[in-house]
Design a protein around this motif. Structure first.
Motif, PDB file in Angstrom:
ATOM      1  N   PHE A 120      12.878 -16.905 -21.548  1.00  0.00           N
ATOM      2  CA  PHE A 120      11.615 -17.454 -22.023  1.00  0.00           C
ATOM      3  C   PHE A 120      10.563 -17.265 -20.939  1.00  0.00           C
ATOM      4  CE2 PHE A 120      14.807 -19.879 -24.355  1.00  0.00           C
ATOM      5  CZ  PHE A 120      14.296 -19.848 -25.645  1.00  0.00           C
ATOM      6  N   PRO A 121       9.768 -16.196 -21.025  1.00  0.00           N
ATOM      7  CA  PRO A 121       8.727 -16.010 -20.017  1.00  0.00           C
ATOM      8  C   PRO A 121       7.681 -17.123 -20.112  1.00  0.00           C
ATOM      9  CG  PRO A 121       8.690 -14.218 -21.620  1.00  0.00           C
ATOM     10  CD  PRO A 121       9.778 -15.138 -22.012  1.00  0.00           C
ATOM     11  N   PRO A 122       7.019 -17.400 -19.030  1.00  0.00           N
ATOM     12  CA  PRO A 122       5.992 -18.446 -19.053  1.00  0.00           C
ATOM     13  C   PRO A 122       4.872 -18.104 -20.036  1.00  0.00           C
ATOM     14  CG  PRO A 122       6.442 -17.735 -16.807  1.00  0.00           C
ATOM     15  CD  PRO A 122       7.175 -16.808 -17.716  1.00  0.00           C
ATOM     16  N   PRO A 123       4.258 -19.126 -20.594  1.00  0.00           N
ATOM     17  CA  PRO A 123       3.151 -18.862 -21.523  1.00  0.00           C
ATOM     18  C   PRO A 123       1.986 -18.157 -20.835  1.00  0.00           C
ATOM     19  CG  PRO A 123       3.629 -21.225 -21.390  1.00  0.00           C
ATOM     20  CD  PRO A 123       4.533 -20.534 -20.437  1.00  0.00           C
ATOM     21  N   TYR A 124       1.243 -17.411 -21.626  1.00  0.00           N
ATOM     22  CA  TYR A 124       0.037 -16.710 -21.169  1.00  0.00           C
ATOM     23  C   TYR A 124       0.329 -15.676 -20.085  1.00  0.00           C
ATOM     24  CZ  TYR A 124      -1.837 -20.742 -23.570  1.00  0.00           C
ATOM     25  OH  TYR A 124      -2.081 -21.714 -24.501  1.00  0.00           O
ATOM     26  N   THR A 125       1.453 -14.999 -20.198  1.00  0.00           N
ATOM     27  CA  THR A 125       1.781 -13.943 -19.232  1.00  0.00           C
ATOM     28  C   THR A 125       1.891 -12.574 -19.890  1.00  0.00           C
ATOM     29  OG1 THR A 125       4.142 -14.380 -19.476  1.00  0.00           O
ATOM     30  CG2 THR A 125       3.002 -15.498 -17.668  1.00  0.00           C
ATOM     31  N   THR A 126       1.411 -12.440 -21.121  1.00  0.00           N
ATOM     32  CA  THR A 126       1.541 -11.147 -21.799  1.00  0.00           C
ATOM     33  C   THR A 126       0.764 -10.045 -21.099  1.00  0.00           C
ATOM     34  OG1 THR A 126      -0.238 -11.758 -23.306  1.00  0.00           O
ATOM     35  CG2 THR A 126       2.007 -12.133 -24.058  1.00  0.00           C
ATOM     36  N   HIS A 127      -0.334 -10.382 -20.460  1.00  0.00           N
ATOM     37  CA  HIS A 127      -1.091  -9.352 -19.750  1.00  0.00           C
ATOM     38  C   HIS A 127      -0.308  -8.811 -18.559  1.00  0.00           C
ATOM     39  CE1 HIS A 127      -1.986 -13.037 -17.557  1.00  0.00           C
ATOM     40  NE2 HIS A 127      -2.355 -12.303 -16.533  1.00  0.00           N
ATOM     41  N   ILE A 128       0.580  -9.619 -18.010  1.00  0.00           N
ATOM     42  CA  ILE A 128       1.417  -9.169 -16.893  1.00  0.00           C
ATOM     43  C   ILE A 128       2.611  -8.382 -17.412  1.00  0.00           C
ATOM     44  CG2 ILE A 128       2.855  -9.959 -14.975  1.00  0.00           C
ATOM     45  CD1 ILE A 128       0.985 -12.413 -14.809  1.00  0.00           C
ATOM     46  N   LEU A 129       3.172  -8.814 -18.537  1.00  0.00           N
ATOM     47  CA  LEU A 129       4.368  -8.184 -19.086  1.00  0.00           C
ATOM     48  C   LEU A 129       4.074  -6.998 -19.997  1.00  0.00           C
ATOM     49  CD1 LEU A 129       6.320 -11.443 -19.943  1.00  0.00           C
ATOM     50  CD2 LEU A 129       6.591  -9.976 -17.948  1.00  0.00           C
ATOM     51  N   GLN A 130       2.832  -6.710 -20.243  1.00  0.00           N
ATOM     52  CA  GLN A 130       2.435  -5.634 -21.141  1.00  0.00           C
ATOM     53  C   GLN A 130       3.019  -4.272 -20.762  1.00  0.00           C
ATOM     54  OE1 GLN A 130       0.801  -6.485 -23.844  1.00  0.00           O
ATOM     55  NE2 GLN A 130       0.757  -4.432 -24.676  1.00  0.00           N
ATOM     56  N   PRO A 131       3.189  -3.942 -19.493  1.00  0.00           N
ATOM     57  CA  PRO A 131       3.774  -2.630 -19.168  1.00  0.00           C
ATOM     58  C   PRO A 131       5.151  -2.408 -19.778  1.00  0.00           C
ATOM     59  CG  PRO A 131       2.728  -3.546 -17.243  1.00  0.00           C
ATOM     60  CD  PRO A 131       2.701  -4.617 -18.307  1.00  0.00           C
ATOM     61  N   LEU A 132       5.862  -3.469 -20.145  1.00  0.00           N
ATOM     62  CA  LEU A 132       7.158  -3.298 -20.787  1.00  0.00           C
ATOM     63  C   LEU A 132       7.025  -2.551 -22.111  1.00  0.00           C
ATOM     64  CD1 LEU A 132       8.897  -6.741 -20.219  1.00  0.00           C
ATOM     65  CD2 LEU A 132       9.500  -4.554 -19.208  1.00  0.00           C
ATOM     66  N   ASN A 133       5.919  -2.708 -22.788  1.00  0.00           N
ATOM     67  CA  ASN A 133       5.727  -2.010 -24.057  1.00  0.00           C
ATOM     68  C   ASN A 133       5.692  -0.502 -23.873  1.00  0.00           C
ATOM     69  OD1 ASN A 133       5.649  -4.298 -25.622  1.00  0.00           O
ATOM     70  ND2 ASN A 133       3.444  -4.517 -25.447  1.00  0.00           N
ATOM     71  N   LEU A 134       5.178  -0.047 -22.760  1.00  0.00           N
ATOM     72  CA  LEU A 134       5.079   1.390 -22.523  1.00  0.00           C
ATOM     73  C   LEU A 134       6.339   1.962 -21.884  1.00  0.00           C
ATOM     74  CD1 LEU A 134       1.435   1.532 -21.149  1.00  0.00           C
ATOM     75  CD2 LEU A 134       2.228   2.105 -23.447  1.00  0.00           C
ATOM     76  N   THR A 135       6.924   1.247 -20.955  1.00  0.00           N
ATOM     77  CA  THR A 135       8.040   1.816 -20.196  1.00  0.00           C
ATOM     78  C   THR A 135       9.397   1.545 -20.831  1.00  0.00           C
ATOM     79  OG1 THR A 135       8.153  -0.145 -18.805  1.00  0.00           O
ATOM     80  CG2 THR A 135       6.800   1.673 -18.022  1.00  0.00           C
ATOM     81  N   ALA A 136       9.597   0.397 -21.418  1.00  0.00           N
ATOM     82  CA  ALA A 136      10.909   0.050 -21.940  1.00  0.00           C
ATOM     83  C   ALA A 136      10.990   0.122 -23.463  1.00  0.00           C
ATOM     84  CB  ALA A 136      11.307  -1.345 -21.467  1.00  0.00           C
ATOM     85  N   PHE A 137      10.052  -0.462 -24.147  1.00  0.00           N
ATOM     86  CA  PHE A 137      10.163  -0.602 -25.590  1.00  0.00           C
ATOM     87  C   PHE A 137       9.696   0.636 -26.350  1.00  0.00           C
ATOM     88  CE2 PHE A 137       9.400  -5.215 -24.394  1.00  0.00           C
ATOM     89  CZ  PHE A 137      10.751  -5.469 -24.288  1.00  0.00           C
ATOM     90  N   SER A 138       8.767   1.390 -25.813  1.00  0.00           N
ATOM     91  CA  SER A 138       8.248   2.558 -26.521  1.00  0.00           C
ATOM     92  C   SER A 138       9.328   3.611 -26.766  1.00  0.00           C
ATOM     93  CB  SER A 138       7.067   3.150 -25.767  1.00  0.00           C
ATOM     94  OG  SER A 138       6.556   4.248 -26.456  1.00  0.00           O
ATOM     95  N   PRO A 139      10.131   3.986 -25.775  1.00  0.00           N
ATOM     96  CA  PRO A 139      11.190   4.982 -26.042  1.00  0.00           C
ATOM     97  C   PRO A 139      12.221   4.480 -27.061  1.00  0.00           C
ATOM     98  CG  PRO A 139      10.815   4.770 -23.686  1.00  0.00           C
ATOM     99  CD  PRO A 139      10.035   3.682 -24.349  1.00  0.00           C
ATOM    100  N   ILE A 140      12.541   3.206 -27.011  1.00  0.00           N
ATOM    101  CA  ILE A 140      13.493   2.647 -27.970  1.00  0.00           C
ATOM    102  C   ILE A 140      12.906   2.702 -29.375  1.00  0.00           C
ATOM    103  CG2 ILE A 140      14.691   0.548 -28.670  1.00  0.00           C
ATOM    104  CD1 ILE A 140      14.858  -0.143 -25.665  1.00  0.00           C
TER     105      ILE A 140
END
Length: 53
Positions: free
Chosen positions: A29-49
């Protein structure tokens, strides 16, 4: 590992217990309001999947 937001409906004791003990799933459970920090996961981890799926 299952990454969830901290929305109140996701925090259910029965669900947490089942994931932890029965299914052996680690919940994160990541802390609230941290999507701007975790956004790189969409490009590096989740996009290839997503592309393969």
């Amino acid at each position: 590992m299952l990454i969830l937001d901290s929305y109140s409906s996701h925090i259910n004791l029965n669900f947490l217990f089942t994931c932890k003990t029965v299914l052996n799933i680690a919940l994160v459970f990541p802390p609230p309001y941290t999507t701007h920090i975790l956004q790189p996961l969409n490009l590096t981890a989740f996009s290839p999947i997503k592309t393969c799926y």
